[in-house]
Design a protein around this motif. Structure first.
Motif, PDB file in Angstrom:
ATOM      1  N   UNK A   1       0.810  -1.336   0.074  1.00 38.27           N
ATOM      2  CA  UNK A   1       0.004   0.017  -0.157  1.00 38.27           C
ATOM      3  C   UNK A   1       0.900   1.143  -0.059  1.00 38.27           C
ATOM      4  N   UNK A   2       1.959   1.179   0.801  1.00 41.48           N
ATOM      5  CA  UNK A   2       2.977   2.345   0.583  1.00 41.48           C
ATOM      6  C   UNK A   2       3.445   2.783  -0.422  1.00 41.48           C
TER       7      UNK A   2
ATOM      8  N   UNK B   1       2.347  12.571  -9.972  1.00 45.28           N
ATOM      9  CA  UNK B   1       1.646  14.015  -9.776  1.00 45.28           C
ATOM     10  C   UNK B   1       2.947  15.042  -9.677  1.00 45.28           C
ATOM     11  N   UNK B   2       4.154  14.809  -8.917  1.00 43.03           N
ATOM     12  CA  UNK B   2       5.242  15.617  -8.898  1.00 43.03           C
ATOM     13  C   UNK B   2       5.927  15.973 -10.411  1.00 43.03           C
ATOM     14  N   UNK B   3       5.972  14.702 -11.071  1.00 41.90           N
ATOM     15  CA  UNK B   3       6.564  14.776 -12.408  1.00 41.90           C
ATOM     16  C   UNK B   3       5.730  15.809 -13.454  1.00 41.90           C
ATOM     17  N   UNK B   4       4.369  15.639 -13.249  1.00 38.77           N
ATOM     18  CA  UNK B   4       3.518  16.194 -14.075  1.00 38.77           C
ATOM     19  C   UNK B   4       3.622  17.835 -13.702  1.00 38.77           C
TER      20      UNK B   4
ATOM     21  N   UNK C   1       2.708   5.740  -3.006  1.00 41.58           N
ATOM     22  CA  UNK C   1       3.813   6.597  -3.683  1.00 41.58           C
ATOM     23  C   UNK C   1       4.024   6.915  -5.078  1.00 41.58           C
ATOM     24  N   UNK C   2       3.315   5.902  -5.929  1.00 42.98           N
ATOM     25  CA  UNK C   2       3.479   6.088  -7.279  1.00 42.98           C
ATOM     26  C   UNK C   2       2.536   7.296  -7.893  1.00 42.98           C
TER      27      UNK C   2
END
Length: 71
Positions: free
Chosen positions: A10-11, A21-24, A15-16
């Protein structure tokens, strides 16, 4: 043991999307900064200025005021 595996899975699964989202967001910010840098700025050049050289008129006004103060 199974609980640790589930917790780790789940972690990683949480995180994926955060990583994607951060890359986008980073890509979106980079695109915005490059498009703003290449946009030409509009500079308006006015061949007929709206102002005049009033130094002579201002000097006459000061002389008139000084003469009025002397009286």
């Amino acid at each position: 043991m199974k609980v640790n595996i589930i917790r780790t899975t789940l972690g990683v699964l949480i995180l994926i999307p955060v990583f994607l989202l951060s890359l986008w967001m980073r890509k979106k910010k980079a695109l915005r900064s490059t498009t703003e840098a290449h946009e030409p700025e509009e500079i308006e050049l006015d061949s007929d200025p709206d102002y005049q050289n009033d130094s002579h008129t201002a000097a006459q006004t000061e002389d008139t005021e000084e003469q009025g103060d002397m009286v």
